[in-house]
Enzyme design. Structure first.
Site, mmCIF file in Angstrom:
data_model
loop_
_atom_site.group_PDB
_atom_site.id
_atom_site.type_symbol
_atom_site.label_atom_id
_atom_site.label_comp_id
_atom_site.label_asym_id
_atom_site.label_seq_id
_atom_site.Cartn_x
_atom_site.Cartn_y
_atom_site.Cartn_z
ATOM 1 N N GLY A 9 49.243 28.407 34.427
ATOM 2 C CA GLY A 9 49.523 27.016 34.562
ATOM 3 C C GLY A 9 48.165 26.388 33.541
ATOM 4 N N GLY A 12 45.003 28.858 33.361
ATOM 5 C CA GLY A 12 45.595 30.100 32.916
ATOM 6 C C GLY A 12 46.487 30.107 31.661
ATOM 7 N N LYS A 204 29.191 24.953 40.485
ATOM 8 C CA LYS A 204 30.604 24.395 40.218
ATOM 9 C C LYS A 204 31.140 23.987 41.500
ATOM 10 C CE LYS A 204 35.113 24.590 38.136
ATOM 11 N NZ LYS A 204 36.133 25.460 37.665
#
Length: 324
Positions: A9, A12, A204
């Site tokens: 997506g 990726g 993160k």
């Protein structure tokens, strides 16, 4: 390098396109219209007013492929348990599995000391399936500081950020991590290695956990949240509670909560992935990003009242939409 990106997506797609453009043998596991577009027209990456298209091998079935050097997991956390058993054809004795996903991965506690040592967190691997199925000697984490979207099938728009931090799950420098980081850099990304990938994941996570859920509840972009006098303090309170949990568990963050919010806001008018998922009727990554912090707080004996309240609201919002 022979690499398969599982879930090509937004993030990726960046990885698959960049590695393929650099000359590596790249394949992808995708689905639906996005898969069909990649098969028919290739994968197009847009970045800073430029674009290029690569032809990569794409399928919805891992049994169509053979063992890889690297299997890079970029699927949403809720989807991974359902597809993990089907990925076995991609895994050989020398395969390195890379998690380039939001939140805390199933292997997070394995190399830690203190209260988390050797634990399996129910919020990230509730039935122990991932630990059993994807147990490997070669495990890497990849922390992504980038924003991207899929505006149409077969096209990935890389909007902001360019840093991909790679580290060994064993908390040491390793050859597979160095090779992948170098390949990412050669592909046009900012790849670097870390011997503390857990710390990078945690930093993160604190930002994603503190900003993403509030964006999902309010519809705000990252910079919109940072500039909102009503909701910014809530994000700051969530982050501070998470920092308290991390400090108790040996995961300190060397950054103030205000600086962390400002760092996220540097992506500008960008919608975090959890808001994008809500708007597109996709399952939300609640457990790996938010529930896990609450669970870790219980283990550490640290209260997380703001996190727990926002978590309840987020779960309620997702349930109403049929996404949790």
């Amino acid at each position: 390098m022979k690499a398969c990106v599982v879930g090509a997506g937004a993030i990726g797609g960046i990885l698959a396109a960049r590695l393929a453009h650099a000359g590596h043998e790249v394949s992808a596991i995708a689905r639906g219209a996005h898969l069909q577009a990649i098969q028919e027209r290739g994968l197009t990456l847009k970045w800073a007013g430029e674009q290029f298209t690569v032809d990569i091998r794409a399928t919805s079935d891992a049994s169509d492929m053979e063992p890889q050097d690297y299997v890079i997991l970029t699927v949403k956390a809720p989807a991974l348990p359902g597809i993990a058993p089907s990925l076995m054809p991609l895994l050989g004795p020398q395969t390195t599995i890379v998690t380039a996903m939001n939140g805390v991965p199933w292997w997070f506690c394995h190399a830690l000391t203190g209260p988390l040592a050797g634990r399996t967190l129910s919020s990230t691997d509730p039935n122990g399936l991932l630990g059993e199925t994807l147990t490997r000697d070669r495990l890497l984490g990849c922390v992504v500081h980038a924003g991207a979207s899929v505006p149409e099938p077969g096209v990935v728009d890389h909007a902001a950020g360019n840093q991909f931090i790679v580290g060994d799950a064993g908390r040491h420098l390793s050859a597979p991590a160095s090779v992948l980081a170098e390949a990412l850099t050669n592909g046009g990304l900012n790849g670097r290695t870390s011997d503390d990938i857990h710390g990078e994941i945690w930093m993160k996570l604190i930002g994603n956990m503190g900003m993403g859920p509030i964006c999902a509840l309010t519809g705000a972009t990252l910079v919109g949240l940072a500039r909102d006098a009503d909701v910014r303090p809530i994000a700051a309170a969530m982050m501070q509670e998470a920092m308290n949990v991390g400090n108790a568990l040996g995961l300190p963050m060397d950054m103030s909560v205000e600086a962390r919010i400002d760092l996220g806001a540097e992506l500008g008018e960008f919608k975090p992935s959890i808001l994008q998922d809500l708007e597109r009727d996709r399952p939300l990554e609640i457990d790996a990003m938010v529930t896990v912090v609450s669970e870790m707080g219980e283990i550490a004996g640290v209260q997380t009242p703001t996190i727990d309240t926002v978590l309840a609201l987020l779960r309620g919002r997702a349930r109403r939409a049929g996404l949790y």
